[in-house]
Design an enzyme around this catalytic site. Sequence first.
Site, PDB file in Angstrom:
ATOM      1  CG  ASP A 103      -6.327   4.649 -24.642  1.00 21.16           C
ATOM      2  OD1 ASP A 103      -6.535   4.620 -25.474  1.00 21.16           O
ATOM      3  OD2 ASP A 103      -5.323   4.523 -23.714  1.00 21.16           O
TER       4      ASP A 103
HETATM    5  N1  URA Z   1      -1.330   6.689 -25.600  1.00 25.72           N
HETATM    6  C1  URA Z   1      -2.045   5.938 -25.463  1.00 25.72           C
HETATM    7  O1  URA Z   1      -1.341   4.618 -24.405  1.00 25.72           O
HETATM    8  N2  URA Z   1      -3.381   6.196 -24.822  1.00 25.72           N
HETATM    9  C2  URA Z   1      -3.604   7.858 -25.443  1.00 25.72           C
HETATM   10  O2  URA Z   1      -5.114   7.643 -24.897  1.00 25.72           O
HETATM   11  C3  URA Z   1      -3.183   8.616 -25.523  1.00 25.72           C
HETATM   12  C4  URA Z   1      -1.578   8.317 -25.745  1.00 25.72           C
END
Ligand code: URA
Length: 234
Positions: A103
């Site tokens: 993310d």
């Molecule tokens: N899980 C999440 O919630 N976000 C990420 O970026 C990676 C794994």
Amino acid sequence: MIRLDKFLCEAGAGTRSEVKTMIKRGRVSVDGVTARSADLKIEEGKSEVCLDNALLSRIGTVYYMVHKPAGVVTATKDTREKTVLDLMRGAPGKDLFPVGRLDKDTEGLLLVTNDGALAHRLLSPKKHVDKTYYVLTRDVVTKKMCRLLEQGVDIGDEKPTLPAVARKLADCEKGLLLTIQEGRFHQVKRMLAAVDNEVVYLKRVSMGPLRLEDSLEKGMWRPLTEKEKKDLGV
Ligand code: URA
């Protein structure tokens, strides 16, 4: 036998004129010796050709470890946001892409490559490649939360999450190391929400055999070492 400049082009190092300049500037070595001539003949599959000390694969595949900072999107191009590939301007290799997604607000380990077969192996849901995250949370992490996370939780998908490993941090009661074998959308955030907690900071520290190097600063990248590539089976 193949000319050095042709090999470099095929390895994705640049155009014919760009690789000639690289050779002139002493950035290219063959079997440990700085190359001085673009028409040097090299033996495919035998000679070790390095650009800026990074070994170039004969078939043009390249592999990089990236320490993704928050605020950067896991994409190759974006009209508005800064991407991981924007961080890597000048990295040798054609058609680079990040393997899997983090993310925008997540930090940590990303593998960037142009090896589609490896990406497939690492991302295939059937392969169950472990990904470990360092997670800081809103509330204290309890043993019960860890147990539930390990068993698998309902995050609103068709199936609960697969068994995971959750270890409370020794030095911080609002945090854990969570190892999951899937890569569902926002998975770690949704898993913590499922146990009535919330992620406030998330960093991926490993993926399969690859571990984020402690000394690699945020926003920086480097080619994988020979050992790392071997561990990945490439
Ligand atoms: N899980 C999440 O919630 N976000 C990420 O970026 C990676 C794994």
